[in-house]
Design a protein around this motif. Structure first.
Motif, mmCIF file in Angstrom:
data_model
loop_
_atom_site.group_PDB
_atom_site.id
_atom_site.type_symbol
_atom_site.label_atom_id
_atom_site.label_comp_id
_atom_site.label_asym_id
_atom_site.label_seq_id
_atom_site.Cartn_x
_atom_site.Cartn_y
_atom_site.Cartn_z
ATOM 1 N N ALA A 1 43.826 54.855 -28.239
ATOM 2 C CA ALA A 1 44.218 53.571 -27.657
ATOM 3 C C ALA A 1 43.092 52.547 -27.797
ATOM 4 C CB ALA A 1 44.571 53.748 -26.182
ATOM 5 N N VAL A 2 43.459 51.323 -28.141
ATOM 6 C CA VAL A 2 42.471 50.263 -28.314
ATOM 7 C C VAL A 2 41.597 50.127 -27.073
ATOM 8 C CG1 VAL A 2 42.185 47.765 -28.553
ATOM 9 C CG2 VAL A 2 43.804 48.978 -30.023
ATOM 10 N N ASP A 3 42.205 50.144 -25.894
ATOM 11 C CA ASP A 3 41.434 49.964 -24.661
ATOM 12 C C ASP A 3 40.418 51.076 -24.448
ATOM 13 O OD1 ASP A 3 42.700 47.632 -24.159
ATOM 14 O OD2 ASP A 3 44.103 48.440 -22.679
ATOM 15 N N ASP A 4 40.763 52.300 -24.864
ATOM 16 C CA ASP A 4 39.813 53.402 -24.751
ATOM 17 C C ASP A 4 38.717 53.289 -25.803
ATOM 18 O OD1 ASP A 4 40.924 54.627 -22.541
ATOM 19 O OD2 ASP A 4 42.294 55.867 -23.734
ATOM 20 N N LEU A 5 39.111 52.941 -27.003
ATOM 21 C CA LEU A 5 38.127 52.789 -28.075
ATOM 22 C C LEU A 5 37.096 51.716 -27.727
ATOM 23 C CD1 LEU A 5 40.646 53.074 -31.024
ATOM 24 C CD2 LEU A 5 38.634 54.542 -30.741
ATOM 25 N N LEU A 6 37.557 50.654 -27.054
ATOM 26 C CA LEU A 6 36.655 49.565 -26.687
ATOM 27 C C LEU A 6 35.605 49.988 -25.659
ATOM 28 C CD1 LEU A 6 39.117 46.532 -26.524
ATOM 29 C CD2 LEU A 6 37.227 46.862 -28.123
ATOM 30 N N LYS A 7 35.836 51.115 -25.001
ATOM 31 C CA LYS A 7 34.839 51.606 -24.042
ATOM 32 C C LYS A 7 33.627 52.214 -24.739
ATOM 33 C CE LYS A 7 38.437 52.693 -20.647
ATOM 34 N NZ LYS A 7 39.321 53.793 -20.171
ATOM 35 N N LEU A 8 33.782 52.557 -25.999
ATOM 36 C CA LEU A 8 32.679 53.181 -26.722
ATOM 37 C C LEU A 8 31.661 52.121 -27.134
ATOM 38 C CD1 LEU A 8 34.818 55.484 -29.071
ATOM 39 C CD2 LEU A 8 33.770 56.086 -26.872
ATOM 40 N N PRO A 9 30.375 52.370 -26.854
ATOM 41 C CA PRO A 9 29.362 51.388 -27.249
ATOM 42 C C PRO A 9 29.276 51.266 -28.765
ATOM 43 C CG PRO A 9 28.341 53.413 -26.443
ATOM 44 C CD PRO A 9 29.814 53.529 -26.164
ATOM 45 N N GLY A 10 29.238 50.032 -29.246
ATOM 46 C CA GLY A 10 29.197 49.794 -30.679
ATOM 47 C C GLY A 10 30.575 49.631 -31.281
ATOM 48 N N VAL A 11 31.619 49.848 -30.474
ATOM 49 C CA VAL A 11 32.987 49.640 -30.938
ATOM 50 C C VAL A 11 33.512 48.348 -30.330
ATOM 51 C CG1 VAL A 11 35.353 50.514 -30.932
ATOM 52 C CG2 VAL A 11 33.424 52.093 -31.235
ATOM 53 N N GLY A 12 33.736 47.359 -31.168
ATOM 54 C CA GLY A 12 34.248 46.075 -30.712
ATOM 55 C C GLY A 12 35.701 45.913 -31.114
ATOM 56 N N ARG A 13 36.143 44.679 -31.087
ATOM 57 C CA ARG A 13 37.558 44.400 -31.306
ATOM 58 C C ARG A 13 38.022 44.855 -32.691
ATOM 59 N NH1 ARG A 13 40.115 38.380 -30.302
ATOM 60 N NH2 ARG A 13 42.313 39.017 -30.133
ATOM 61 N N TYR A 14 37.240 44.563 -33.699
ATOM 62 C CA TYR A 14 37.637 44.972 -35.042
ATOM 63 C C TYR A 14 37.711 46.494 -35.158
ATOM 64 C CZ TYR A 14 37.308 46.899 -39.585
ATOM 65 O OH TYR A 14 37.535 47.717 -40.640
ATOM 66 N N THR A 15 36.631 47.181 -34.808
ATOM 67 C CA THR A 15 36.562 48.631 -35.018
ATOM 68 C C THR A 15 37.637 49.354 -34.212
ATOM 69 O OG1 THR A 15 34.190 48.433 -35.443
ATOM 70 C CG2 THR A 15 35.031 50.641 -34.955
ATOM 71 N N ALA A 16 37.862 48.907 -32.995
ATOM 72 C CA ALA A 16 38.911 49.514 -32.170
ATOM 73 C C ALA A 16 40.277 49.349 -32.839
ATOM 74 C CB ALA A 16 38.909 48.887 -30.779
ATOM 75 N N GLY A 17 40.550 48.155 -33.324
ATOM 76 C CA GLY A 17 41.824 47.912 -33.993
ATOM 77 C C GLY A 17 41.951 48.704 -35.284
ATOM 78 N N ALA A 18 40.846 48.848 -35.988
ATOM 79 C CA ALA A 18 40.869 49.575 -37.263
ATOM 80 C C ALA A 18 41.198 51.045 -37.038
ATOM 81 C CB ALA A 18 39.519 49.427 -37.971
ATOM 82 N N ILE A 19 40.563 51.665 -36.054
ATOM 83 C CA ILE A 19 40.827 53.082 -35.779
ATOM 84 C C ILE A 19 42.259 53.242 -35.267
ATOM 85 C CG2 ILE A 19 40.188 55.068 -34.370
ATOM 86 C CD1 ILE A 19 38.166 54.444 -36.530
ATOM 87 N N ALA A 20 42.636 52.394 -34.319
ATOM 88 C CA ALA A 20 43.979 52.510 -33.735
ATOM 89 C C ALA A 20 45.063 52.359 -34.807
ATOM 90 C CB ALA A 20 44.171 51.474 -32.629
ATOM 91 N N SER A 21 44.873 51.426 -35.718
ATOM 92 C CA SER A 21 45.911 51.179 -36.715
ATOM 93 C C SER A 21 45.798 52.109 -37.918
ATOM 94 C CB SER A 21 45.852 49.719 -37.186
ATOM 95 O OG SER A 21 44.632 49.449 -37.849
ATOM 96 N N MET A 22 44.624 52.221 -38.481
ATOM 97 C CA MET A 22 44.489 52.961 -39.740
ATOM 98 C C MET A 22 44.530 54.470 -39.543
ATOM 99 S SD MET A 22 41.727 50.269 -41.195
ATOM 100 C CE MET A 22 40.819 51.475 -42.105
ATOM 101 N N VAL A 23 44.078 54.942 -38.389
ATOM 102 C CA VAL A 23 44.086 56.387 -38.128
ATOM 103 C C VAL A 23 45.333 56.793 -37.347
ATOM 104 C CG1 VAL A 23 42.849 58.311 -37.070
ATOM 105 C CG2 VAL A 23 41.565 56.437 -38.142
ATOM 106 N N PHE A 24 45.701 55.991 -36.338
ATOM 107 C CA PHE A 24 46.798 56.382 -35.443
ATOM 108 C C PHE A 24 48.046 55.529 -35.642
ATOM 109 C CE2 PHE A 24 42.822 57.728 -33.318
ATOM 110 C CZ PHE A 24 43.075 59.095 -33.234
#
Length: 365
Positions: free
Chosen positions: A120-143
């Motif tokens: 989930a984007v909101d969970d990914l955003l909790k990770l340090p170093g993961v911002g809006r782009y990276t969260a969206g990239a993982i959520a969309s491209m992986v999941f």
DNA sequence: GAATCGTGGAG
DNA sequence: TCTCCAAGATT
């Protein structure tokens, strides 16, 4: 900006569907073969590659991924490893806070997400170093979730197809790109295919300079192309001013041939990386008197100089060799290490040259 | 929210 | 050699 800017408007649904379909079809045929493009994708390798790819060219990421992933095959492996081990593998890549944040993220994934990269984007955003782009990239491209992404590629492609000649320094331009990215991903068939395809299109076809419009699946829909403005959009950003700074780096060798190295401060340039003992001065080169006094060394001898450029600074390196002061009261910051131990440390890039090349060449006691 | 954080490829 | 900028994030 241009004298006749095109008004930015939301992409209509039918246009978005048409564009998305063309990108997906194009990407299915033209995707590069990259280490993390496996089926199914490994979420952890994908996260590693996305962090590495921040402001870093993909070809360099592809070179580094195998060693990183085989050393840390899961978040848990990295979480239990010392921070220095990932920093060492990060050597020469720049933006070292990414490595430290990745280490913290791995621990957070272990402790809060049962060892699995969250989807989930909101969970990914909790990770340090993961911002809006990276969260969206993982959520969309992986999941395969309908999350928008905006990176340099996507921003450029969107501005061109829409003929949006907006100021890249304006915050509204960013909002515009995110809004359009959301409309496009809403209209696509596969968010994973479309988002990665849009970036790939920007990387291979819709390049910053000399875009290959003849090969572009969107050329007929591209407003910049229609107006022959593809070379002016987006407008270039102002270059950042570079400041000069002087570093006096001292190679201190003891009787056993061990070399002195110290860890840099936790903030600023090359944070936490290792270096030969160094004095910094914004105005002029530190004098030999200052160096011997500050570092507690003797027999200071010039051993060369070079200029190292970073984005924000011109760093003038003044290299000296010296011996430890005796007895030890003044004995300096850092610790004496064998050349092999130094080579294993995460070294600040110019100090890789200083400690591994210049130091062996300087005279020993 | 402007400044900061690296290094190297490409033209 | 010089410019631009690369699958951005943080403070």
């Amino acid at each position: 900006m241009r004298p006749d800017p095109v008004t930015p408007n939301p992409i209509p649904r039918d246009r978005a569907k048409r564009i998305a379909a063309r990108v997906e079809t194009w990407f299915a045929k033209n995707a590069r073969d990259l280490p993390w493009r496996t089926s199914p994708r490994d979420p952890w390798m994908s996260l590693l590659s996305e962090i590495l790819a921040q402001q870093t060219q993909i070809s360099r990421v592809a070179e580094r991924i195998p060693a990183l992933f085989s050393t840390f095959p899961s978040p848990t492996h990295l979480a239990h490893a010392p921070e220095q081990s990932i920093l060492a593998l990060w050597s020469g890549l720049g933006y070292y806070s990414r490595a430290r944040n990745l280490h913290k993220s791995a621990q957070m994934i272990r402790d809060s997400f049962d060892g699995n990269v969250p989807s989930a984007v909101d969970d990914l955003l909790k990770l340090p170093g993961v911002g809006r782009y990276t969260a969206g990239a993982i959520a969309s491209m992986v999941f395969n979730q309908r999350a928008p992404i905006v990176d340099g590629n996507v921003r450029r492609v969107i501005m061109r197809i829409e003929g949006a000649d907006l100021d890249p320094a304006n915050k509204a331009t960013d909002q515009y790109a995110w809004a359009q990215s959301q409309r496009l991903v809403n209209a696509c068939t596969s968010p994973a295919l479309f988002n990665e395809g849009l970036m790939e299109l920007g990387a291979l076809i819709c390049t910053p300079r000399a875009p290959k419009c003849a090969q572009c699946p969107l050329s007929r829909s591209c407003r910049a192309r229609r107006a022959n403005l593809q070379d002016q959009i987006p407008a270039p950003k102002k270059p950042a001013a570079r400041k000069a700074i002087h570093h006096a780096a001292v190679i201190v060798t003891d009787a056993a041939g061990k070399i002195l190295a110290e860890q840099r401060p936790a903030r600023g340039l090359w944070a936490n990386l290792w270096q030969a003992p160094t004095l910094e001065s914004a105005e002029r080169a530190p004098t030999p008197r200052q160096i011997t006094a500050e570092l507690g060394v003797r027999k200071l001898k010039p051993a060369g100089h070079f200029l190292f450029k970073t984005t924000h600074r011109d760093v003038h390196f003044h290299i000296y060799s010296a011996h430890p002061a005796e007895p030890s009261p003044g004995t300096p910051r850092g610790e004496f290490l064998s050349p092999e131990a130094i080579a294993a440390k995460p070294l600040a890039t110019p100090h890789r040259r200083i400690l591994l090349e210049i130091a062996p060449a300087t005279a020993r006691p």
